[in-house]
Design a protein around this motif. Structure first.
Motif, short mmCIF file in Angstrom:
data_model
loop_
_atom_site.label_atom_id
_atom_site.label_comp_id
_atom_site.label_asym_id
_atom_site.label_seq_id
_atom_site.Cartn_x
_atom_site.Cartn_y
_atom_site.Cartn_z
N ASP A 75 -5.59 29.96 18.67
CA ASP A 75 -5.79 28.69 17.98
C ASP A 75 -6.77 27.79 18.71
O ASP A 75 -7.63 27.15 18.09
CB ASP A 75 -4.44 27.95 17.84
CG ASP A 75 -3.53 28.59 16.81
OD1 ASP A 75 -4.04 29.04 15.77
OD2 ASP A 75 -2.31 28.66 17.05
N GLU A 76 -6.64 27.71 20.03
CA GLU A 76 -7.48 26.80 20.80
C GLU A 76 -8.96 27.12 20.70
O GLU A 76 -9.81 26.25 20.91
CB GLU A 76 -7.06 26.82 22.28
CG GLU A 76 -5.71 26.22 22.57
CD GLU A 76 -4.58 27.23 22.56
OE1 GLU A 76 -3.56 26.99 23.23
OE2 GLU A 76 -4.72 28.28 21.87
N ASP A 119 -5.00 19.13 15.51
CA ASP A 119 -6.43 18.91 15.69
C ASP A 119 -6.87 19.67 16.94
O ASP A 119 -6.35 19.46 18.03
CB ASP A 119 -6.68 17.41 15.86
CG ASP A 119 -8.15 17.06 16.02
OD1 ASP A 119 -8.97 17.97 16.25
OD2 ASP A 119 -8.48 15.86 15.94
N VAL A 120 -7.84 20.57 16.78
CA VAL A 120 -8.23 21.45 17.89
C VAL A 120 -8.77 20.66 19.07
O VAL A 120 -8.72 21.14 20.21
CB VAL A 120 -9.25 22.50 17.39
CG1 VAL A 120 -10.60 21.85 17.11
CG2 VAL A 120 -9.39 23.65 18.38
N LEU A 130 -10.82 27.99 18.17
CA LEU A 130 -11.50 27.77 16.88
C LEU A 130 -12.11 26.37 16.85
O LEU A 130 -11.79 25.51 16.04
CB LEU A 130 -10.51 27.99 15.74
CG LEU A 130 -9.95 29.42 15.71
CD1 LEU A 130 -8.89 29.56 14.63
CD2 LEU A 130 -11.04 30.45 15.53
N SER A 134 -13.33 21.18 14.52
CA SER A 134 -12.71 22.42 14.08
C SER A 134 -13.74 23.35 13.46
O SER A 134 -14.63 22.90 12.73
CB SER A 134 -11.60 22.14 13.08
OG SER A 134 -10.98 23.33 12.65
N ALA A 153 -4.41 25.32 11.03
CA ALA A 153 -4.43 24.86 12.42
C ALA A 153 -3.16 24.06 12.73
O ALA A 153 -2.77 23.18 11.96
CB ALA A 153 -5.66 23.99 12.66
N ASN A 164 -11.17 27.30 9.33
CA ASN A 164 -9.96 27.52 10.12
C ASN A 164 -8.72 27.40 9.23
O ASN A 164 -8.60 26.47 8.44
CB ASN A 164 -9.90 26.50 11.26
CG ASN A 164 -8.81 26.80 12.26
OD1 ASN A 164 -8.13 27.82 12.17
ND2 ASN A 164 -8.66 25.91 13.23
#
Length: 449
Positions: free
Chosen positions: A166-167, A190-191, A169, A180, A187, A184
């Motif tokens: 996840d991190e 919020d990345v 992307l 992001s 998620a 994606n």
């Protein structure tokens, strides 16, 4: 290039593909209980609307259910880098299943220590553990990095590839900060809460992000691959290592695809000194496995921390990680198939592939390039070659890519469907490479006529 001609040629190749593969088309049409009609939705990345269905695979060739034989330069997008069903792996897996038994017993086997020692020889980091995928290996590496640094964020390169972490992307936005990655799915947050990002080959951008002081680790491919091969510029990787040490961040090299650079991937080929190495796919000869290796200093630090529960709260892979079948396959692959000598031959074939493509590009004065990373090569529809992930993404030409992929497939050559990448295996032959060269030259000739 005449785009109208390209559109017409692509339509012709799509018609030919559909006409040549009626059984694959019918199988796809019948697949009503699969999400997206395929076992994994990425299998829908096909230029003509349905995938070819596998009948058999041996060495460097695959056969579909319509009876067509293909030179396979995709090789499972690295998963079959050892070739399809190499004899030593088949023997090791058969022995584990039929003779010894005990595929999953929650007990270690002696093969695991042999594989870890061999990975140490190749990559330099001396303490190894196993997962079932490189994605899981990366997830565990991230957790360990956060645990020992007490920092929340991981830094990535824009348009990197680290599986479904996840991190990772995250890409560089118009303002130079992270956003992001487009498309994606689901998620969890919020990345930018978990990650920072810098362009590959951008030392200044990397330092700006590290200077925030909240980065636990830089997780990177030593050369970008899945957005198209982007090679490091002179001095870049040395600067990454210097800056990570300066700002107290760990350095993690993901060698899952860059393993093509040599027996020890880019880490071994270029003398790199990461704190952690992750790898997957290729080392199992087609059997699922992943692994992560730690420096001695980092491993000792982690093991000395009483507050870290590495048994019940480990959170990596599950009970199948490090299973007897996977490590038996990995031992056979590393000991007998993807050997040092095999990489020499594979790289020579990739060089021949690169040379032939270059000759066609130069003959038509095309604004294209080709990049080689050991046993892997990829042609791009831009010149000069992209120096970072964002420019590589912008260089994509979906219609042209579809035309070349279909033209090749309709004449018995398969590339990786996500891009124009070709990978050599120990089973790949000079004749296989020549077949691609012949068909590629014909495709370009028709396009430029």
């Amino acid at each position: 290039m005449d785009r109208t001609r390209l559109t017409a040629l692509l339509a012709r190749e799509r018609d030919n593909y559909t006409r040549q593969n009626p059984r694959s088309a019918a199988a796809y049409a019948r697949a009503e209980h699969l999400f997206g009609r395929v076992p994994m939705t990425w299998m829908n990345k096909q230029a003509a609307g349905f995938p070819l269905y596998l009948a058999s695979a041996r060495g460097s060739h695959v056969t579909d259910i319509d009876g067509h034989d293909y030179v396979d330069l995709c090789l499972g997008d690295t998963g079959a880098m050892a070739g399809h069903s190499p004899a030593p792996v088949v023997e090791a897996v058969t022995r584990r299943l039929a003779v010894l038994g005990g595929v999953t017993a929650m007990m270690p086997t002696e093969d695991a220590e042999w594989v870890a020692a061999e990975l140490t020889r190749r990559f330099g980091v001396p303490r190894w553990s196993f997962s079932l995928t490189a994605t899981d290996a990366n997830r565990w590496a991230i957790r360990l990095a956060r645990a020992v640094t007490s920092r929340p964020k991981i830094l990535f390169n824009s348009y990197c590839y680290h599986g479904s972490v996840d991190e990772s992307l995250i890409v560089v936005g118009d303002d130079g900060e992270g956003v992001s990655r487009p498309g994606n799915v689901g998620a969890p947050c919020d990345v930018t809460l978990t990650s920072r990002v810098a362009e590959f080959n951008d030392v200044d951008g990397l330092e700006r992000q590290l200077a925030h002081g909240d980065v636990a680790a830089v997780l990177m491919e030593p050369a970008l691959t899945n957005i198209g091969i982007v090679l490091p510029e002179p001095g870049y990787l040395a600067a990454v290592r210097t800056l990570t040490r300066q700002y107290g961040a760990l350095l993690i090299n993901d060698e899952t695809h860059t393993f093509s650079a040599g027996p020890g991937g880019c880490t071994g080929a270029w003398g790199l000194t990461p704190d952690i190495v992750t790898i997957g796919k290729a080392i199992g000869g087609g059997v699922p496995i992943g692994a992560y290796g730690l420096s001695a200093e980092l491993a000792d630090d982690i093991l000395s921390r009483d507050e870290l529960d590495l048994i019940d709260m480990g959170g990596v892979g599950g009970t199948l990680a490090g299973n007897a079948l996977s490590v038996a396959a990995a031992r056979a692959t590393l000991e007998q198939v993807l050997t040092d000598a095999a990489f020499t031959e594979m790289t020579a074939l990739a060089t021949a592939f690169t040379t032939a493509v270059t000759e066609v590009i130069e003959a038509y004065d095309l604004p294209w390039t080709i990049s080689q990373l050991g046993a892997r090569a990829e042609y791009r529809f831009t010149s000069p070659a992209p120096r970072d992930g964002s420019s590589s993404a912008r260089a994509a030409d979906a219609e042209l890519e579809d035309y070349l992929h279909l033209y090749l497939a309709n004449r018995g050559v398969l590339l990786t469907p996500f891009h124009n990448m070709a990978l050599m295996s120990p089973a790949t032959t000079a004749e296989d490479v020549d077949r691609h060269s012949e068909v590629f030259a014909a495709a370009v000739a028709e396009l430029m006529a």
